[in-house]
Every structure is written in structure tokens, then in C-alpha cells.
Scaffold this motif. Structure first.
Motif, PDB file in Angstrom:
ATOM      1  N   LEU A 220     -16.136  16.624 -29.040  1.00  0.00           N
ATOM      2  CA  LEU A 220     -16.984  16.566 -30.129  1.00  0.00           C
ATOM      3  C   LEU A 220     -17.866  15.515 -30.556  1.00  0.00           C
ATOM      4  O   LEU A 220     -17.303  14.448 -30.427  1.00  0.00           O
ATOM      5  CB  LEU A 220     -15.963  17.090 -31.025  1.00  0.00           C
ATOM      6  CG  LEU A 220     -15.430  18.448 -31.491  1.00  0.00           C
ATOM      7  CD1 LEU A 220     -14.145  18.595 -31.891  1.00  0.00           C
ATOM      8  CD2 LEU A 220     -16.426  19.491 -32.000  1.00  0.00           C
TER       9      LEU A 220
ATOM     10  N   TYR B 125     -13.405  24.540 -30.957  1.00  0.00           N
ATOM     11  CA  TYR B 125     -13.489  23.065 -31.373  1.00  0.00           C
ATOM     12  C   TYR B 125     -14.678  22.819 -32.481  1.00  0.00           C
ATOM     13  O   TYR B 125     -14.284  22.047 -33.363  1.00  0.00           O
ATOM     14  CB  TYR B 125     -13.802  22.140 -30.096  1.00  0.00           C
ATOM     15  CG  TYR B 125     -12.745  22.295 -28.892  1.00  0.00           C
ATOM     16  CD1 TYR B 125     -11.516  22.472 -29.132  1.00  0.00           C
ATOM     17  CD2 TYR B 125     -13.333  22.142 -27.790  1.00  0.00           C
ATOM     18  CE1 TYR B 125     -10.679  22.475 -28.106  1.00  0.00           C
ATOM     19  CE2 TYR B 125     -12.203  22.027 -26.371  1.00  0.00           C
ATOM     20  CZ  TYR B 125     -10.886  22.169 -26.770  1.00  0.00           C
ATOM     21  OH  TYR B 125     -10.099  22.260 -25.806  1.00  0.00           O
TER      22      TYR B 125
ATOM     23  N   SER C  72     -11.432  18.201 -25.958  1.00  0.00           N
ATOM     24  CA  SER C  72     -12.752  18.477 -26.605  1.00  0.00           C
ATOM     25  C   SER C  72     -13.488  17.242 -26.328  1.00  0.00           C
ATOM     26  O   SER C  72     -13.109  16.160 -25.911  1.00  0.00           O
ATOM     27  CB  SER C  72     -12.448  18.965 -28.038  1.00  0.00           C
ATOM     28  OG  SER C  72     -11.769  17.865 -28.635  1.00  0.00           O
TER      29      SER C  72
ATOM     30  N   GLY D 112     -16.375  22.145 -23.510  1.00  0.00           N
ATOM     31  CA  GLY D 112     -14.990  22.393 -23.622  1.00  0.00           C
ATOM     32  C   GLY D 112     -14.978  24.009 -23.031  1.00  0.00           C
ATOM     33  O   GLY D 112     -13.780  24.677 -23.331  1.00  0.00           O
TER      34      GLY D 112
ATOM     35  N   SER E 284     -19.703  20.919 -29.226  1.00  0.00           N
ATOM     36  CA  SER E 284     -18.718  20.362 -28.411  1.00  0.00           C
ATOM     37  C   SER E 284     -18.782  20.960 -27.161  1.00  0.00           C
ATOM     38  O   SER E 284     -19.237  22.063 -26.985  1.00  0.00           O
ATOM     39  CB  SER E 284     -17.250  20.446 -29.128  1.00  0.00           C
ATOM     40  OG  SER E 284     -16.320  20.095 -28.043  1.00  0.00           O
TER      41      SER E 284
ATOM     42  N   ASP F 278     -15.516  12.138 -30.470  1.00  0.00           N
ATOM     43  CA  ASP F 278     -14.166  12.650 -30.287  1.00  0.00           C
ATOM     44  C   ASP F 278     -13.373  11.567 -29.570  1.00  0.00           C
ATOM     45  O   ASP F 278     -13.889  11.067 -28.653  1.00  0.00           O
ATOM     46  CB  ASP F 278     -14.220  13.712 -29.056  1.00  0.00           C
ATOM     47  CG  ASP F 278     -13.123  14.861 -29.029  1.00  0.00           C
ATOM     48  OD1 ASP F 278     -12.111  14.116 -29.126  1.00  0.00           O
ATOM     49  OD2 ASP F 278     -13.462  15.794 -29.197  1.00  0.00           O
TER      50      ASP F 278
ATOM     51  N   ILE G 151     -15.051  25.875 -26.573  1.00  0.00           N
ATOM     52  CA  ILE G 151     -16.152  25.344 -27.554  1.00  0.00           C
ATOM     53  C   ILE G 151     -16.033  25.934 -28.767  1.00  0.00           C
ATOM     54  O   ILE G 151     -16.088  25.152 -30.001  1.00  0.00           O
ATOM     55  CB  ILE G 151     -17.421  25.305 -26.822  1.00  0.00           C
ATOM     56  CG1 ILE G 151     -17.459  24.445 -25.756  1.00  0.00           C
ATOM     57  CG2 ILE G 151     -18.528  25.151 -27.827  1.00  0.00           C
ATOM     58  CD1 ILE G 151     -18.624  24.564 -24.603  1.00  0.00           C
TER      59      ILE G 151
ATOM     60  N   ASN H 206      -6.313  20.141 -31.673  1.00  0.00           N
ATOM     61  CA  ASN H 206      -6.923  21.411 -31.278  1.00  0.00           C
ATOM     62  C   ASN H 206      -6.090  22.587 -31.248  1.00  0.00           C
ATOM     63  O   ASN H 206      -5.001  22.269 -30.868  1.00  0.00           O
ATOM     64  CB  ASN H 206      -7.667  21.144 -29.870  1.00  0.00           C
ATOM     65  CG  ASN H 206      -8.996  20.233 -30.099  1.00  0.00           C
ATOM     66  OD1 ASN H 206      -9.651  20.231 -31.121  1.00  0.00           O
ATOM     67  ND2 ASN H 206      -9.280  19.372 -29.217  1.00  0.00           N
TER      68      ASN H 206
END
Length: 606
Positions: free
Chosen positions: A581, A519, A579, A512, A510, A596, A516, A542
Motif C-alpha cells: 500500500l 487492502y 500488500s 496484491g 495497493s 507499506d 488489492i 490484512n
């Protein structure tokens, strides 16, 4: 059956067709890939449910449908997972410029069916940089925004050189072929997506860069509207040169000179040189991946300067030493007690991260081995610190009773980034996380020395270093700026294998920033502990802790759960926690992919 983004909804299909009335013809070629432009993303940012995708022969997951489609077409032309990742990255440079590109860096994990390899394309500091790099004339650290929006923040870009090296070992199709999708889209244009428009509209600093202003904004300073056909001639020409000549076209000559000129002519100039860029090609790109057992699986990721794998495995390992009463997953949410233990485990992992993790060419691992942070006895000692009430802020641990005199790095903002997961027809897999750090990086663009409109964004990766070289007690911080050093990263590209058979199970990761780590961990826990498919695991709300207050994804947790955490002593706030992902899991029938719902990504495959 080919899994197309337009199957998500009829409305999306119709809008794609409407926007595709110009520039959507194929680009036939006498050999190799015949690239045709697919319908383009129309769903806005926010939370837009994704269906999950089942495929039988291969799967490609990326953060933008145009990028996913480029990888899909490469694999259908006979390419490998690495080939697909290269084509995806080049398209992302154009269509998702806020998150990654050739002006940034990446970590790539590749499984070829027999061997796992890790390729490190992280950016580096200029050779002449030192510990005073981000200090002002009074010796005080620049603010984060001052540092980011300056010529000091770009590191030497690593993505192109690393991908070329990976292609030399893992590629099947010719290097030149992999650039066709991005060159076509840059030359003929792509339609601005809602997400890109919104980010352009919100970014005042980007308007200060002359190249970006002319590319993305009208004469009144308004961001190009959704659906606008955006062409990038400079990027098209530069990508053609890189396709024809290899990384030399980027790391030497006009392109390198343009990068340096843009950095050094900034009102707050940097010190990067053409030689800094040129010598990057001579780096050692291959590093030893880190693989650690967790329950029935072998989890593989990157060693430092990446902090993600270490932190994830610390959190999972600490949790294994805690006894949770009852179910850990209730009514589609983590149970309160489980969440309390997870957040406390995260505090302990992030405390170790702040003290120890930095470029291993410049710092020693604790007890001489990064695995010392994952030893069972050490994790048990850390787990013993967790009680029924929140510990507020955790302190770092000391493996084997060896105390560190290093300084603790304060929490700093991290953002940006994109993730790519691919499993090809041969079962070879890529997990690659790629970044320019903040949205639109340093807000500096280069035309690559082409003299044409457009170009690519330079990263602000050096702000991942501690801007202060010492802590408040005067102790040197491991992740301080030093010449040629790579900044610490949170990127967590992950491949999962069966412990017993060694067979590939999943590819995930991911964007972020520092989140990260959470996630990626959440998605693994969802798939392997709570028996969710990849899409269901990605969809989970999250939850994040960086060794301080807890952040929960806004409007996704019931008030009763939030109040229960507060009763345990947690300081709880809500945040969007966007996120991005991507995950692909091997199934008995092929593959199941998830993307995501918080971004524009999709999964495609046959």
C-alpha cells in the motif's frame, strides 16, 4: 524538509553510503532535470515498521526508494504529478521488475484541481485470440502455471502508450526529461535489494529465459547477491529511444518485433503480431471514472474492466445497511462482529464480480448500468442475506430482477503489481496502479531489439481472463478470452474527495492481485472510519475473503478472534498477505504519507 529514506535508521543510511561508492555521481545536464542517484533500499522483505511521513508542499509515494526519489526530483524540477508518475514507472521497470514495467499495463487517475480523468492502459488480447485460447489439444483449460509460463500469457503492453497520452494532457516537463533517472540507473547500475534478490532466488522458471538468466544469475544459476551492482544496457538504450522518439519507439520497429519474436518462439508459443502491438497506440485511453458517495466522502476509481472500485463500494455500501453492536475497532483490531459482517459483504461483492465484471466493450453491464450494482435498494437486498452465521459461499445478485445467463468465473490466482501515489505542489494528484501480473510476469524478457544484455519483462496479463470459456453448466463466462479484449483487473487506484466541498482528501492504492480490493478498502476504512493516519491504516493487519475461506494475515490476529470467527461458521486460514500500500492524505499542514511495512516503499516530499 526533504523526507529521505535514510532518515528511517542510521544503519540504513550507512549501508546506503557503503553501496553507493560506485555509480552514485550526479548526471548534470545543460537544462531540465539534473538527476543524482540517492542511497538505495537495504531493508529486507518481511515486516519492517515505517514511520509515516509529514510534508508541507508535496508528497510522493512508491514501492521502492529509488523510484520515490525519481518522482521527488521530477517535482522539484517543476514537474507535475503525472510527470512524477512517469519517472517513477520507468525506474520501477528496472528496480522492481517483478511487479510492473513497460512490458505491462496500468490504470491512472489524475486530478488537476478542476477535473478528474481516468486513463486506461490495460493490456489487450491479440486480435486473433478466441475462446479456445487457453485450451489444450483435448479441449481442457491449461493449468495456471502452464498458461503463465508460456507465449500465450502476454497481452499487448499498454503502459507506455497510456502514459504518453496522459503526459500530452497533464505533463509540464518535456517527455524526454522524465526518463533521465531510469536511463542513468540502467546504464550505471543500481544495487540489488534484499527483496529483489529473494524473489530472483526463489523463481526457478525465470532461469529458463536466456535473457533473464544472463542478467540476474551467475554461471552457477545463483541469483545476484544483495548489493550487487546490476546494469541493464538494453533497457537503458530502449528507454533512450522512447524518450527521444515517443511511444513509436516501443510499438513499432525493432522493439515490437523483439516482443513478438520472444512470444512466438516460446516452446508454447503465442499468436501476438507486430500489428497487434502497433494498433494499441490508436486506442481510446480516457474512460469515465466512477465516483460514489460514502458517508462524508466521494470515492473515485475505475470502471470495468477494473473490478476494484465496484467491489469496494459494494462492500462499504452493504456494511452501511448492517447494525453492528458496540465498537467496530477494539485494541487496534477490527471487532469480531464487524469483521464477520465485512467478510460476508465481501463474499457478496466477489460473487457479483465473478458473474458480471469484464471488458465493457464486450459485455453489457447488469441492468444496462454498472451503477446498478451500487443502488441503495440493491445493496439493502444483498445486506439482508447476511446473518449471524457465515453463508459459506455467496451467490450473485440480479439488479432490477434481470437474471443473467452468464457463467460464474472460478477464482484464479492473481499477483504482482505496484502502486504510485503523488500529490504535487499545485495540489494535483495521481493514483496509479501498474502491473505485469505475476512476479516477473510471463518469465519472458525482451531486449527491445537492441541486441544488448538485459531488457524488460513481458506481462502474463491474459491469465486474468477465465481460462475456461464456459462454466460447468455450459454458460459463457463474461471474462473469457476474445480478440482485442482487456482482461478483468482487481487494480483499485483511488482518489477521495470531500462530498460537500469537492476538495481532494487522499490518494491511495495497493498491489496484491485479487486482494488489492481488500487492502485498499482496509486502508480507507482505517483512515475514514477509525480515524487513523495513513501509516496506521496501512499497518493494520490484512483480512481477505474471495467468496470462500477467510484469510487473515499470519501472526497478526489473536487466537480468540480466530476462534470466534470459526464459531460463526467461517473457514479461517492464515497467510502472509503481502500488500504494498501507498497512501497520501491531505492535512491542515500539508500532507501525511504512508508506505507499506511489508515492502520497500517510502514517501518523500518537502
Amino acid at each position: 524538509m526533504r523526507t529521505l529514506f535514510r532518515t528511517v535508521s542510521l544503519i540504513v543510511s550507512l549501508l546506503g553510503a557503503l553501496f553507493c561508492f560506485t555509480g552514485c555521481a550526479g548526471t548534470p545536464d545543460s537544462s531540465g532535470i539534473t538527476y543524482s542517484v540517492p542511497p538505495q533500499p537495504e531493508l529486507p522483505s518481511g515486516y519492517n515498521p515505517k514511520p509515516g511521513w509529514e510534508t508541507t508542499e508535496f508528497a510522493v509515494a512508491a514501492a521502492n526508494p529509488l523510484a520515490t526519489d525519481a518522482g521527488y526530483q521530477v517535482i522539484n524540477a517543476g514537474g507535475s504529478a503525472v510527470d512524477a508518475a512517469i519517472a517513477i514507472q520507468m525506474v520501477l521497470t528496472l528496480v522492481e521488475p517483478q511487479s510492473s514495467g513497460i512490458g505491462g499495463g496500468a490504470f491512472l487517475l489524475n486530478w488537476d484541481g478542476n477535473e478528474l480523468k481516468a486513463y486506461n492502459g490495460r493490456e489487450t488480447a491479440p486480435a486473433s485470440a478466441d475462446e479456445t485460447y487457453f485450451l489444450d489439444e483435448n479441449g481442457n483449460p491449461l493449468s495456471y502455471s502452464e498458461a503463465v509460463r508460456s507465449g500465450l500469457s502476454p497481452g499487448i503492453p499498454g503502459t507506455v502508450a497510456m502514459l504518453y497520452h496522459a503526459h500530452q494532457e497533464q505533463g509540464i516537463l518535456p517527455w524526454q526529461e522524465l526518463f533521465k533517472p531510469a536511463i542513468t540507473l540502467a546504464r550505471d547500475g543500481f544495487h540489488v535489494s534484499p527483496r529483489l534478490h529473494g524473489l530472483l532466488e526463489a523463481d526457478e522458471a525465470l532461469r529458463q529465459d536466456s535473457i533473464a538468466r544472463d542478467l540476474y544469475y551467475d554461471e552457477n544459476g545463483e541469483a545476484l547477491p544483495v548489493g550487487n551492482l546490476l546494469k541493464n544496457p538494453a533497457l537503458a538504450q530502449l528507454l533512450q529511444k522512447i524518450a527521444d522518439e515517443g511511444p513509436e519507439a516501443f510499438y513499432t520497429g525493432a522493439a515490437a518485433e523483439s516482443i513478438v519474436n520472444r512470444v512466438r518462439s516460446h516452446p508454447r508459443p503465442g499468436i501476438m503480431t507486430v500489428e497487434d502491438i502497433s494498433v494499441y497506440r490508436d486506442r481510446e485511453f480516457e474512460v469515465e471514472p466512477m465516483c460514489n458517495e460514502w458517508r462524508l466522502w466521494l470515492i473515485c476509481g475505475f470502471p470495468p474492466p477494473a473490478s476494484g472500485h465496484l467491489a469496494i463500494m459494494q462492500m462499504l455500501g452493504i456494511m452501511e445497511h448492517l447494525e453492528i453492536q458496540g465498537s467496530s475497532f477494539i485494541n487496534g483490531l477490527p471487532a469480531v462482529e464487524w469483521l464477520h459482517f465485512y467478510l460476508e459483504s465481501a463474499k457478496l461483492a466477489y460473487a457479483d464480480r465473478a458473474l458480471y465484471v469484464a471488458d465493457p466493450l464486450y459485455v453489457d453491464a447488469p441492468a444496462g448500468d454498472w451503477q446498478s450494482l451500487l443502488k441503495e435498494d440493491y445493496l439493502a437486498t444483498r445486506a439482508a442475506l447476511i446473518g449471524e452465521q457465515s453463508m459459506d459461499t455467496a451467490q450473485p445478485g440480479y439488479p432490477r430482477e434481470e437474471y443473467s445467463t452468464a457463467g460464474m468465473m472460478e477464482i484464479q490466482p492473481e499477483s504482482g503489481t505496484s502502486h504510485i501515489s503523488v500529490i504535487d505542489r499545485q495540489g494535483n494528484a495521481v493514483s496509479m496502479t501498474t502491473t505485469i501480473e505475476s512476479a516477473f510476469g510471463s518469465r519472458i524478457m525482451s531486449d527491445g531489439g537492441t541486441g544488448l544484455p538485459g531488457g524488460f519483462h513481458l506481462n502474463n496479463e491474459l491469465t486474468d481472463f477465465s481460462r475456461a470459456p464456459v462454466d460447468e453448466d455450459g454458460n459463457l463466462i463474461a471474462n473469457r478470452v476474445q480478440g482485442g479484449k482487456q482482461p478483468r483487473s482487481s487494480m483499485s487506484p483511488t482518489l477521495v474527495f470531500d462530498r460537500e466541498s469537492g476538495e481532494l482528501i487522499a490518494s491511495l492504492g495497493s498491489p496484491g492481485g485479487a486482494a488489492i480490493i481488500h487492502y485498499t478498502a482496509k486502508t480507507m476504512i482505517g483512515m475514514f472510519e477509525w480515524n487513523l493516519n495513513p501509516q496506521q491504516a496501512i499497518d493494520l493487519p490484512n483480512f481477505v475473503n474471495y467468496n470462500g475461506p477467510t484469510l487473515l494475515e499470519e501472526d497478526r490476529f489473536p487466537p480468540a478472534l480466530i476462534e470466534a470467527l470459526r464459531a460463526m461458521g467461517h473457514e479461517v486460514d492464515e497467510s502472509p498477505l503481502t500488500s504494498g500500500l501507498q497512501a497520501i492524505r491531505v492535512t491542515k499542514n500539508g500532507y501525511y504519507g504512508g508506505a507499506d511495512p511489508r515492502r520497500e516503499g517510502v514517501v518523500m516530499g518537502d
